[in-house]
Design an enzyme around this catalytic site. Structure first.
Site, PDB file in Angstrom:
ATOM      1  N   THR A  94       0.862  -1.178   0.000  1.00 49.70           N
ATOM      2  CA  THR A  94       0.000   0.000   0.000  1.00 49.70           C
ATOM      3  C   THR A  94       0.897   1.227   0.000  1.00 49.70           C
ATOM      4  OG1 THR A  94      -1.749  -1.144   1.211  1.00 49.70           O
ATOM      5  CG2 THR A  94      -1.796   1.250   1.239  1.00 49.70           C
ATOM      6  N   LYS A 169      -7.697   1.512  -2.905  1.00 50.23           N
ATOM      7  CA  LYS A 169      -7.276   1.075  -1.570  1.00 50.23           C
ATOM      8  C   LYS A 169      -7.277   2.238  -0.586  1.00 50.23           C
ATOM      9  CE  LYS A 169      -5.486  -1.556   1.675  1.00 50.23           C
ATOM     10  NZ  LYS A 169      -4.211  -2.280   1.576  1.00 50.23           N
ATOM     11  N   LYS A 244      -0.630   5.067   8.493  1.00 47.77           N
ATOM     12  CA  LYS A 244       0.042   5.231   7.199  1.00 47.77           C
ATOM     13  C   LYS A 244      -0.970   5.381   6.074  1.00 47.77           C
ATOM     14  CE  LYS A 244       1.338   1.936   4.483  1.00 47.77           C
ATOM     15  NZ  LYS A 244       1.961   0.791   3.788  1.00 47.77           N
TER      16      LYS A 244
END
Length: 295
Positions: A94, A169, A244
């Site tokens: 990611t 995502k 994050k």
């Protein structure tokens, strides 16, 4: 495709590699933390001494790494030098949208196909082979990798061109992070006014309050058996990883000139919990911080 190089064999990469090996692929893996490769041989995976050995004659290079720093380093210092021309590169980490787009461009310039293919489903989905892959890239590249993806996941969604897997995502996890903050506050309010945890869950589960943060990561113990709250918040998805992902989304919003209202507030909760030393706990553990026991 026959030979697959897996770079990064942590909590996600290792079970993904195992499922590829179980499907009959020749899997050659490498991780800079050698201890993470100790159990791979039992699953028919070759634990390699370095990137070059793992990538030799690979049809596909799959990276599953913590941040864009590692992803870019592996590509620029190793994939370009060691992967065969025409190899397909697939990154399931990611990372920031702009990093993903840049990686697509550099891969094309180097003669590689490229897919950004981040996942949803966590460590449980990785082990069970039921991940959802959000894929960005050309249709032809996806078609060539579809069997590989099917060995690791149950849903493959082509989200669009370069970077659109990462776009999906980050938006999905932005919603997840905000959802958890709302679920945590709902349970706190319920306790304050005397409503039983299990009763709130029963009502929310069958009503408009239902969401993934409630059903898979219920932040209170003794309600959902598989919830991290029943394991002292051992992570399915850590606070640091959620932070994050939230920061990736906030950065994308800033670059695109979009003001967000709820996301910065939710991100501030995860940041405060992480800075207090609890970043390794599941993101649902902000429940403890907000009730005072995690401070």
């Amino acid at each position: 495709m026959k030979r697959i190089a897996v770079i990064g064999t942590g909590n996600m990469g290792a079970p993904m590699a195992q499922n590829l090996a179980a499907a009959g692929y020749d899997v050659r893996a490498f991780d800079i933390v050698r201890e993470k490769m100790t159990l791979l041989a039992a699953h028919g995976i070759t634990a390699c001494s370095g990137h070059a050995e793992a990538m030799e004659d690979a049809d596909l290079v799959l990276t599953m790494l913590p941040t864009a720093v590692e992803v870019n380093d592996v590509f620029d210092r190793h994939t370009v030098s060691h992967a065969p021309e025409g190899c397909l590169v697939m990154d399931s980490s990611t990372i920031d949208l702009e990093d993903a787009r840049s990686l697509h461009g550099r891969a094309g310039d180097s003669g590689f196909g490229m897919l950004d293919a981040p996942v949803s489903g966590g460590t449980g989905g990785a082990a069970a082979g039921t991940l959802t892959f959000m894929v960005g890239g050309e249709t032809a590249a996806l078609d060539s990798a579809r069997d590989v993806l099917n060995a690791m996941g149950s849903r493959i969604i082509h989200c669009g061109g370069a970077g659109m897997g990462q776009a999906a995502k980050m938006c999905n996890n932005l919603m997840l992070g905000i959802q958890m903050a709302s679920v945590v506050e709902g349970f706190h309010l319920a306790r304050r006014v005397g409503l039983d945890d299990a009763k709130l869950y029963e009502v929310a589960y069958s009503s408009s309050g239902n969401c993934f943060s409630l059903t898979a990561f219920c932040p209170v113990p003794d309600v959902v058996p598989a919830s991290p709250a029943n394991r002292d918040y051992e992570p399915g998805f850590s606070t640091d990883l959620m932070l994050k992902d939230m920061e990736i989304a906030l950065n994308a919003a800033e670059l695109s000139g979009l003001p967000l209202e709820m996301a910065p507030l939710a991100a501030a909760l995860y940041r405060r919990f992480s800075e207090a030393g609890y970043g390794g706990l599941d993101f649902s553990a902000i429940f403890r911080m907000l009730e005072g026991s995690g401070q």
